[in-house]
Design a protein around this motif. Structure first.
Motif, PDB file in Angstrom:
ATOM      1  N   UNK A   1       0.834  -1.206   0.000  1.00 26.16           N
ATOM      2  CA  UNK A   1       0.000   0.000   0.000  1.00 26.16           C
ATOM      3  C   UNK A   1       0.861   1.245   0.000  1.00 26.16           C
ATOM      4  N   UNK A   2       1.844   1.271   0.870  1.00 24.74           N
ATOM      5  CA  UNK A   2       2.661   2.471   1.033  1.00 24.74           C
ATOM      6  C   UNK A   2       3.450   2.766  -0.243  1.00 24.74           C
ATOM      7  N   UNK A   3       3.966   1.725  -0.870  1.00 24.29           N
ATOM      8  CA  UNK A   3       4.790   1.941  -2.048  1.00 24.29           C
ATOM      9  C   UNK A   3       3.977   2.374  -3.261  1.00 24.29           C
ATOM     10  N   UNK A   4       2.673   1.961  -3.316  1.00 26.99           N
ATOM     11  CA  UNK A   4       1.895   2.196  -4.516  1.00 26.99           C
ATOM     12  C   UNK A   4       1.139   3.513  -4.510  1.00 26.99           C
ATOM     13  N   UNK A   5       0.974   4.120  -3.351  1.00 25.38           N
ATOM     14  CA  UNK A   5       0.131   5.303  -3.273  1.00 25.38           C
ATOM     15  C   UNK A   5       0.957   6.561  -3.550  1.00 25.38           C
ATOM     16  N   UNK A   6       0.308   7.542  -4.125  1.00 20.93           N
ATOM     17  CA  UNK A   6       1.011   8.808  -4.366  1.00 20.93           C
ATOM     18  C   UNK A   6       1.126   9.597  -3.070  1.00 20.93           C
ATOM     19  N   UNK A   7       2.162  10.350  -2.936  1.00 19.81           N
ATOM     20  CA  UNK A   7       2.396  11.151  -1.727  1.00 19.81           C
ATOM     21  C   UNK A   7       1.506  12.388  -1.748  1.00 19.81           C
ATOM     22  N   UNK A   8       0.841  12.626  -0.616  1.00 23.97           N
ATOM     23  CA  UNK A   8      -0.015  13.803  -0.463  1.00 23.97           C
ATOM     24  C   UNK A   8       0.744  14.846   0.331  1.00 23.97           C
TER      25      UNK A   8
ATOM     26  N   UNK B   1       2.710   4.671   9.343  1.00 31.64           N
ATOM     27  CA  UNK B   1       3.736   4.534   8.314  1.00 31.64           C
ATOM     28  C   UNK B   1       3.211   4.886   6.928  1.00 31.64           C
ATOM     29  N   UNK B   2       1.898   4.935   6.777  1.00 36.31           N
ATOM     30  CA  UNK B   2       1.311   5.274   5.476  1.00 36.31           C
ATOM     31  C   UNK B   2       1.497   6.772   5.227  1.00 36.31           C
ATOM     32  N   UNK B   3       2.015   7.173   4.078  1.00 35.66           N
ATOM     33  CA  UNK B   3       2.322   8.593   3.861  1.00 35.66           C
ATOM     34  C   UNK B   3       1.116   9.513   3.860  1.00 35.66           C
ATOM     35  N   UNK B   4      -0.081   8.979   3.672  1.00 37.03           N
ATOM     36  CA  UNK B   4      -1.271   9.833   3.645  1.00 37.03           C
ATOM     37  C   UNK B   4      -1.987   9.907   4.989  1.00 37.03           C
ATOM     38  N   UNK B   5      -1.535   9.151   5.979  1.00 34.82           N
ATOM     39  CA  UNK B   5      -2.137   9.172   7.321  1.00 34.82           C
ATOM     40  C   UNK B   5      -1.212   9.984   8.214  1.00 34.82           C
ATOM     41  N   UNK B   6      -1.682  11.131   8.664  1.00 33.17           N
ATOM     42  CA  UNK B   6      -0.768  12.130   9.215  1.00 33.17           C
ATOM     43  C   UNK B   6      -1.016  12.506  10.675  1.00 33.17           C
ATOM     44  N   UNK B   7      -2.203  12.179  11.210  1.00 32.17           N
ATOM     45  CA  UNK B   7      -2.523  12.628  12.570  1.00 32.17           C
ATOM     46  C   UNK B   7      -3.585  11.710  13.156  1.00 32.17           C
ATOM     47  N   UNK B   8      -3.783  11.836  14.458  1.00 27.13           N
ATOM     48  CA  UNK B   8      -4.812  11.064  15.139  1.00 27.13           C
ATOM     49  C   UNK B   8      -5.525  11.934  16.154  1.00 27.13           C
ATOM     50  N   UNK B   9      -6.853  11.847  16.159  1.00 25.78           N
ATOM     51  CA  UNK B   9      -7.640  12.399  17.258  1.00 25.78           C
ATOM     52  C   UNK B   9      -7.747  11.290  18.292  1.00 25.78           C
TER      53      UNK B   9
ATOM     54  N   UNK C   1      -6.677  13.849  -0.133  1.00 23.06           N
ATOM     55  CA  UNK C   1      -6.338  14.756   0.964  1.00 23.06           C
ATOM     56  C   UNK C   1      -5.826  13.932   2.146  1.00 23.06           C
ATOM     57  N   UNK C   2      -5.104  14.554   3.079  1.00 21.61           N
ATOM     58  CA  UNK C   2      -4.583  13.813   4.220  1.00 21.61           C
ATOM     59  C   UNK C   2      -5.686  13.173   5.066  1.00 21.61           C
ATOM     60  N   UNK C   3      -5.341  12.059   5.674  1.00 19.47           N
ATOM     61  CA  UNK C   3      -6.267  11.309   6.519  1.00 19.47           C
ATOM     62  C   UNK C   3      -5.822  11.423   7.974  1.00 19.47           C
ATOM     63  N   UNK C   4      -6.786  11.735   8.843  1.00 18.26           N
ATOM     64  CA  UNK C   4      -6.553  11.749  10.282  1.00 18.26           C
ATOM     65  C   UNK C   4      -7.352  10.597  10.888  1.00 18.26           C
TER      66      UNK C   4
END
Length: 316
Positions: A12-19, A176-184, A151-154
């Motif tokens: 997943x991480x390698x195939x997705x485009x960086x946001x 570790x996923x480049x599009x997952x950036x934060x957590x509530x 868009x980024x995912x929280x």
């Protein structure tokens, strides 16, 4: 964590485009959705826009639209987009996070695409509710969303609403996923909170209002808070003092705010908050069933707690 899961996540991480990376630090307000006092309880768009504009003008980092405080579960998918568009008309897109929750993968991805087209800062996603997936199922669910998102995912870990807790190892894998950036963070596990902050792979935002001070002192990035509707200036000053290493001043503000924070959640959110906002803003104290307005005793308690804040001498 099994090796098969790790291998799948690597793909997943390698195939997705960086946001593009966005800084989600600061005080974000979990925005209520005002309703009209009518039989249908339609969304009160003028009140919504007035409240959103006021909070941004007062300096908060941004707004979370259609989260649990926004009664998203009582809004249709069309209404949720209408609420988002109304807020976008008065607030810059980079200061808006959209809530996203569901248990039908196709519908969730469709709503994700509609949100992504609007270019907001990010999307706040819970695990699928009611079905209580395994940790492997949670990983799969979030990877599907993060891979598809423009868009980024929280992450939104709130087990008392979804029925399932995101374990630390699961969150670390998702971080570790480049599009997952934060957590509530509403998981209620201080050890997990500290470890995520120490890892530094994902921004940690307090999701339980009364945990804001602790999270910030530990090095968390900020908070997504319902109570910051009321006296947002104090929340902003609390964070500023912590960043400056002025813990005594920050602690004083926190303990002044704490009775209000606690009172706002003594009855189901956002009923107490809407009662308070109806008294100080031009909006109605209306919720959609099965949610009910706060009891008269609770309304009085909330307003007393808020009045005590108003009576304070300015806190430097």
């Amino acid at each position: 964590m099994s090796s098969s899961i790790s291998s799948s996540s690597n793909t997943h991480i390698e195939s997705v485009h960086q946001i593009r990376r966005i800084d989600f630090s600061g005080i974000w307000v979990a925005l209520v959705t005002p309703f009209c006092a009518s039989a249908e309880a339609e969304v009160d768009f003028p009140a919504l826009q007035a409240l959103a504009s006021k909070l941004i003008a007062e300096g908060v980092a941004g707004l979370v639209v259609c989260g649990s405080t926004g009664e998203a579960a009582a809004l249709s998918a069309e209404e949720q987009l209408q609420v988002l568009d109304a807020v976008l008309a008065v607030v810059p897109a980079h200061q808006i996070i959209m809530g996203l929750s569901g248990n039908h993968m196709g519908q969730v991805l469709h709503r994700l695409a509609q949100t992504g087209q609007r270019g907001v800062a990010g999307v706040l996603v819970t695990p699928p509710y009611y079905i209580r997936p395994s940790q492997a199922g949670i990983l799969h669910y979030f990877h599907e969303i993060a891979d598809a998102s423009a868009i980024p995912v929280l992450l939104y870990n709130i087990p008392y609403r979804t029925g399932v807790n995101m374990e630390l190892a699961t969150i670390q894998e998702l971080a570790r996923h480049p599009n997952i950036v934060a957590i509530k963070d509403c998981g209620g596990n201080l050890q997990a909170t500290m470890q995520l902050i120490m890892d530094g792979d994902i921004q940690v935002l307090a999701g339980e209002d009364h945990q804001l001070f602790t999270t910030l002192c530990l090095g968390g990035a900020g908070g997504i808070l319902a109570s910051a509707h009321l006296r947002p200036d104090l929340f902003l000053r609390l964070q500023a003092h912590i960043r400056a290493g002025q813990l005594e001043q920050a602690r004083a503000i926190f303990y002044h705010l704490l009775p209000l924070m606690q009172s706002l959640f003594e009855e189901p959110n956002p009923a107490p908050l809407k009662a308070a906002l109806a008294s100080i803003h031009s909006m109605q104290d209306v919720l959609r069933g099965p949610m009910l307005s706060a009891s008269s005793a609770m309304q009085e308690k909330i307003l007393q707690a808020y009045a005590r804040l108003q009576d304070l001498e300015p806190i430097s």
